[in-house]
Design an enzyme around this catalytic site. Structure first.
Site, PDB file in Angstrom:
ATOM      1  N   ASP A 198       0.730  -1.202   0.435  1.00 55.39           N
ATOM      2  CA  ASP A 198       0.043  -0.007   0.064  1.00 55.39           C
ATOM      3  C   ASP A 198       0.625   1.616  -0.327  1.00 55.39           C
ATOM      4  OD1 ASP A 198      -2.719   1.312   0.291  1.00 55.39           O
ATOM      5  OD2 ASP A 198      -1.826   1.422   2.255  1.00 55.39           O
ATOM      6  N   ASP A 258      -0.347   4.621   1.112  1.00 55.47           N
ATOM      7  CA  ASP A 258      -0.859   6.191   1.772  1.00 55.47           C
ATOM      8  C   ASP A 258      -1.129   5.976   2.949  1.00 55.47           C
ATOM      9  OD1 ASP A 258      -1.350   8.976   2.698  1.00 55.47           O
ATOM     10  OD2 ASP A 258      -3.223   8.995   1.781  1.00 55.47           O
ATOM     11  N   ASP A 295      -1.957  -0.773   6.296  1.00 53.86           N
ATOM     12  CA  ASP A 295      -2.088   0.685   7.159  1.00 53.86           C
ATOM     13  C   ASP A 295      -3.353   0.006   7.634  1.00 53.86           C
ATOM     14  OD1 ASP A 295      -2.289   3.823   6.953  1.00 53.86           O
ATOM     15  OD2 ASP A 295      -2.228   2.102   5.172  1.00 53.86           O
TER      16      ASP A 295
END
Length: 269
Positions: free
Chosen positions: A14, A16, A212
């Site tokens: 991922d 951001d 995240d």
């Protein structure tokens, strides 16, 4: 002895909240990518962002000191274009689009005609110039039989220290108004993950999804049959992890406080 590199061949990472916050790289991001290259790991940056092209995403990463080429990037826009051409083969599909440059580029590059006359699909991503006229047209076309596709379900996006409506917010309006549920391409759907896996030529069980966000990154990994790595570098941390686990309805296989901890784990294993 079985090592992580024996068990897994690829990482789907991922962006951001995992590699950067805004225009600032997260500590250890650049070093992790260098490590993956040096140790011959396959990897892709996998993002729900449909507004930017893969070249633009790569430029942004490089500006932050994180090495990337366009070929390392998998966006929800690219996965959307691939999905449509796969579903609609052999005839060239027609699409009414709500979105920005990245989505338009991906569709056109795939040979898809963008039109507001009798489209096969209504494709919707983030669109900062979204208005009532676009909404009305999209709803009319969906109700007339066009298949509704949403690039990603993110309701909110970080921007300048705050939050703005994401593609999912527009999609929720179109779904409520048309009465038709869209096909979702981006995480937590498995479609974007499968697109990235196909680019790398690996099976789901041979890849780790790293992110995240429990509800998008980790859920997408679980939905796709991949291994999962949760980093406490963005949305999720030790204090809210139980809440987000409940919201996502799944859990991560591996959890690390920092990128450095994750890299050290790969090194030790």
């Amino acid at each position: 002895m079985t090592t992580m590199h024996n068990k897994y061949k690829a990482l789907l990472i991922d962006l951001d909240g995992t590699m950067y916050h805004g225009d600032s790289p997260i500590k250890g991001a650049s070093q992790l990518i260098t490590y993956l290259q040096e140790h011959k790991w396959l990897y892709r940056f996998v993002t729900n962002n449909s507004s930017a092209t893969s070249e633009q995403v790569a430029d942004r990463l490089n500006a932050m000191g994180i090495f990337a080429k366009a070929e390392h990037i998998c966006t929800s826009a690219q996965a959307t274009a691939h999905y449509i051409t796969e579903q609609h083969s052999p005839n060239p599909p027609k699409v009414f689009m709500i979105g920005e440059h990245g989505l338009r580029t991906a569709l056109v590059d795939a040979g898809i005609e963008i039109t507001d006359e009798n489209p096969d699909y209504v494709v919707q991503g983030i669109d900062k110039s979204f208005n009532y006229e676009k909404a009305t047209k999209a709803i009319t076309l969906i109700r007339a039989g066009a298949t509704s596709i949403m690039t990603n379900p993110d309701l909110l996006l970080p921007a300048n220290g705050g939050l703005i409506p994401g593609a999912g917010s527009i999609g929720a309006m179109l779904q409520a108004s048309s009465g038709k549920q869209p096909i979702v391409i981006g995480k937590p759907s498995s479609i974007l993950v499968q697109f990235a896996l196909s680019q790398l030529g690996v099976e789901a069980h041979e890849a780790l999804v790293v992110g995240d966000n429990m509800s998008t990154d980790i859920a997408a990994g679980v939905n796709s049959g991949c291994g999962t790595v949760l980093l406490y570098t963005g949305l999720t941390n030790a204090n809210n992890k139980s809440y987000y686990t409940e919201q996502a309805g799944c859990d991560a296989e591996y959890i690390f406080e920092t990128i450095q901890d994750f890299q050290q784990f790969l090194t030790n294993e």
